[in-house]
Design an enzyme around this catalytic site. Structure first.
Site, PDB file in Angstrom:
ATOM      1  N   GLY A 106       0.838  -1.189   0.000  1.00 44.07           N
ATOM      2  CA  GLY A 106       0.000   0.000   0.000  1.00 44.07           C
ATOM      3  C   GLY A 106       0.870   1.235   0.000  1.00 44.07           C
ATOM      4  O   GLY A 106       2.086   1.158  -0.176  1.00 44.07           O
ATOM      5  N   ASP A 153     -14.140   0.383   8.390  1.00 50.87           N
ATOM      6  CA  ASP A 153     -13.629   0.046   7.054  1.00 50.87           C
ATOM      7  C   ASP A 153     -13.867  -1.428   6.756  1.00 50.87           C
ATOM      8  O   ASP A 153     -12.982  -2.124   6.259  1.00 50.87           O
ATOM      9  CB  ASP A 153     -12.143   0.383   6.952  1.00 50.87           C
TER      10      ASP A 153
END
EC number: 2.7.11.1
Length: 834
Positions: free
Chosen positions: A67, A204
């Site tokens: 990421g 999330d």
């Protein structure tokens, strides 16, 4: 937020689950340099194994997730030879207090989490450059990867093969078997109940954060581990607590976070919200498990909110999914627009689908041939580098199946002119014919700055970057730096008119490829008819697209934008068939590019450096602005080519009788091939746009977040924000189209996957390189034949496309591409000087 890549790296081992020996203040025994070398390696697996690098007692293995802030490695605990996942977070990337706070909260939460369906933090180490989170290793990846790639994995993964044999999906459905859905739902609800008891909201929840582990070996082990569901099925665990917060039932939050596709509408509206936001996300995940796709999709969070509001709580299910009525009712009760009407946590936890007993068949899945340390993506073996050049040679021979010779070669010019044309095209691009093949042969040796050799991994990275891109754009817009906050000569009635035109185009193309309208539609052209438009080479299609979009590439004044677009469209309609016109109308980007380059910087474009050098600009803010404009234009050029691929796959509206003849559809092999090319091009576009946002984010931090930061000029702030907003919109639209192509590719992959399919990055490099040369050659032909239409735009676009691949090449190839850029730039200067 600490984004993790899909599938994220974790695997629960029976021994590791019971250790949980967290050592918050321990320090890695190796130097930061060792890990940095592993991180920057083109092949992290090989380098890590060769150098025997360690983090404490953990031997660093291959990179299995990446990421913006962290990289995830599969590692081995040398004390017990068990696999673990280490999430290495870059200290240098956490430049704001908010990001550091997110990491600290995630660590604090994970340290207190000891639940069988939550990824456990086993250890924690830090160095001067990294935070290392040692976590459970879930070798079956995440739920999103499992749903989308199960048709490929069923051929190679022994557990998934046995699982889907016992619990097949309904015929014609992209969702999972009802038993699997209820099993995963039971495990997800167990973890959520644990979080709820601790007043925690995850914020999330999405398929990418629901990780899967292989089934336990016995029913007794399942009972001892306090798991829920069916003992013979895979284990689901919640991961990634970077957004989680301690939020009592009476508290409210108002931070925009999470993945927009699974985000509750109250968060999308920037309103305060409570823990019920997690219930909406659960409903969205549950819908995707049953249907195979999210309940709502859009290019950005604003459009997503509009789509949710438009649905008016009416959630529809495809008949092919065969969703039972109780499951439909539960999903609809979770996906209520108004949180007060949404089902409560107590009602959810006590729903009959969760409390009822699941019938175990007491027959374990076939696991004897499974290597529990092997990550799920490793079961889909990559192509050997030696076979790539052979594929491209074969592809050349088979090109006639899809493409016919360029219409340009059918010119009616005199023989003398033909000879001159041939000479000029050779002069324009004096590169060996096998240069493109050299790219393919040397692809494994490219000095890539990141390991993007796997398109699947890259897709996940750019998907997760969408949250960061939108967050930064929102922050700049809400800080009063937006174009709406101040008067600007470019913001006038003509811009509004252009925006209306762009909005109209977007609505038209969205309606087209979503098949949202069936009234008055014509029957889908047969394959033989559609071959007319598909047979256009990518170069010709792209050249035509560039002509249609030339006013946006050059940022023409808004006074003429509308009329120019109309004139180009009329000219195009008069010179092409209706079929071609409709095909290429979808290529026109729906976003408004009037904020981009007002100048070409031709003096510096001919000598590009590896970092997109822009020459000497005295003002640092102007340097940032120029760099953003250049990268945005490079991304836009690649995006045009991606849109061509998208236009070839985009579905036509259904016939009036609602019947489509299967024989009139494109063959799956062609759909898969075009989709894969488009996916690679969109990923390249998104990586460039993400890079521009990184630059803008760094500028924003230094100018506004830093205590002693010097404020930029008013005009520069506005211009940078305009570009950031353009990048955000382009990013979201490109990501949506990428997801559409992935759905097409995944759907046809089962029938088309071949062992000799070329490497994803190689395919993208070759496609961009070939298209750029093709544009330059055809532009030279047009210039020679006194056809001056879009000459300037086409030359610049070919340069931008070559700049897009420049950094990924090794030095020898980079120098060759630079020579080509110089040649094209020379022709451009000569043309402009006429």
């Amino acid at each position: 937020m600490i984004p993790q890549s899909n599938p994220t790296a974790q695997r629960r081992s029976g021994d590791a689950q019971n250790t949980n020996n967290v050592a918050p203040n321990s320090v890695a025994t190796t130097t930061d340099t060792a890990l940095t070398a592993s991180t920057q390696s083109g092949s992290s697996s090989n380098n890590a194994n060769k150098k025997l690098e360690y983090i404490g007692v953990y031997k660093i293995g291959p990179e299995i997730g990446k990421g913006s802030f962290a990289t995830v490695y599969k590692c081995i605990d040398t004390t017990n030879n068990k696999a673990v996942a280490i999430k290495s977070v870059y200290r240098s990337k956490l430049k704001s207090k908010k990001l550091l706070e997110n990491l600290e909260i995630e660590i604090q939460i994970l340290k207190s989490m000891k639940h069988p369906h939550i990824v456990g933090l086993l250890d924690y180490k830090q160095t001067t450059s990294y935070f290392h989170l040692v976590m459970d290793y879930c070798s079956m990846g995440d739920l999103s990867y499992f749903i989308r790639r199960r048709n490929n994995l069923v051929k190679s993964h022994p557990v998934i093969s046995s699982l889907l044999h016992c619990y097949p999906s309904p015929e014609g459905s992209h969702g999972l078997n009802e038993v699997l859905v209820l099993h995963f739902l039971r495990q997800l609800s167990s973890a959520l109940q644990f979080l709820r008891d601790k007043s925690l909201v995850h914020r999330d929840i999405k398929p990418q954060n629901l990780l899967l582990c292989p089934p336990v070996h016995s029913k007794q082990e399942f009972i001892d581990g306090e798991f829920v569901g069916m003992w013979e099925l895979p284990i689901l665990k919640i991961a990634d607590f970077g957004f989680a917060r301690f939020l009592p039932s009476t508290s409210m939050a108002e931070t925009l976070c999470g993945s927009p596709l699974y985000m509750a509408p109250e968060i999308l509206r920037y309103e305060k919200y409570n823990a019920k936001a997690d219930l909406w996300s659960v409903g969205a995940v549950l819908y995707e498990m049953t249907v195979g796709k999210p309940p709502f999709k859009a290019g950005n969070h604003i459009e997503l909110l509009k789509n949710i509001e438009k649905a008016n709580d009416k959630i529809k299910f495809p008949s092919a999914a065969q969703v039972p009525e109780p499951l439909k009712q539960l999903i609809r009760s979770l996906l209520k627009y108004n949180p007060t009407e949404r089902i409560s946590f107590n009602e959810f936890f006590n729903d009959s689908l969760i409390t009822c007993d699941l019938d175990d068949n007491d027959q374990p899945l076939e696991t004897s041939q499974m290597d529990e340390n092997l990550f799920i993506s490793e079961y889909i073996s990559p192509i050997a580098p030696a076979e790539r050049s052979q594929f491209f040679k074969e592809q050349k021979k088979n090109d006639s199946v899809v493409r016919s010779p360029s219409p340009t070669t059918a010119t009616t010019a005199t023989p003398r002119q033909d000879n001159v044309v041939q000479q000029m095209t050779k002069i324009t691009s004096p590169v060996p014919d096998d240069f493109a093949l050299s790219i393919a042969r040397n692809s494994s040796e490219f000095n890539l700055k990141k390991d993007d050799m796997n398109l699947e991994k890259d897709y996940v990275v750019v998907e997760k970057r969408a949250v960061e891109v939108n967050a930064l754009a929102d922050e700049l817009a809400h800080a009063g730096a937006g174009a709406d906050a101040i008067p600007n000569s470019r913001k006038n009635s003509d811009v509004d008119q252009t925006n209306r035109l762009a909005s109209s185009q977007q609505q038209t193309e969205t309606a087209s490829y979503r098949r949202s309208s069936s009234s008055g539609s014509q029957k889908r052209p047969s394959f033989s008819e559609r071959r007319i438009s598909l047979s256009l080479s990518p170069t010709n299609a792209l050249t035509k697209a560039i002509g249609l979009a030339s006013n946006r590439l050059f940022g023409l004044t808004t006074n003429s934008s509308h009329s120019n677009v109309s004139a180009i469209a009329e000219d195009d309609d008069s010179s092409t068939s209706n079929n071609d016109a409709s095909s290429f109308s979808t290529v026109i980007p729906s976003t408004n590019n009037h904020v981009l380059l007002q100048k070409l910087n031709l003096a510096t474009i001919g000598e590009p450096g590896t970092e997109f050098d822009l020459g000497s600009v005295s003002n640092l803010d102007e340097q940032i602005l120029d760099k953003l404009e250049l990268i945005a234009n490079i991304a836009n050029a690649v995006n045009l080519y991606a849109d061509v691929k998208f236009s070839q796959i985009i579905p036509s509206p259904p016939s009036s009788d609602g019947i489509e003849d299967d024989t009139e559809m494109l063959p799956p092999k062609i759909i898969h091939m075009i989709s894969q090319e488009g996916i690679g091009l969109y990923i390249k576009t998104l990586s460039l746009l993400g890079r521009a946002m990184d630059i803008a984010g760094q500028w924003w931090f230094e100018k506004y977040d830093a205590v002693h930061g010097e404020r930029p000029s008013f005009e520069t702030t506005v211009r940078i924000n305009q570009i950031v907003q353009w990048i955000r919109e382009k990013y979201n639209i490109s990501l949506e189209r990428l997801e559409f192509l992935k759905s097409k590719s995944d759907f046809t992959a089962e029938e088309t996957i071949e062992d000799n399919e070329p490497n994803g990055t190689t395919r993208v490099q070759q496609a961009i390189f070939a298209a750029a040369l093709g544009i330059a050659r055809e532009t030279a032909l047009k210039e020679l034949l006194r056809n001056s239409t879009d000459i300037e735009c086409s030359y610049v676009t070919s340069i931008y496309m070559l700049l897009a691949i420049l950094e990924d090449l090794e030095e020898s190839d980079r120098q060759e591409v630079k020579k080509i850029i110089e040649k094209i730039n020379s022709r451009l200067k000569n043309f402009m000087g006429k």
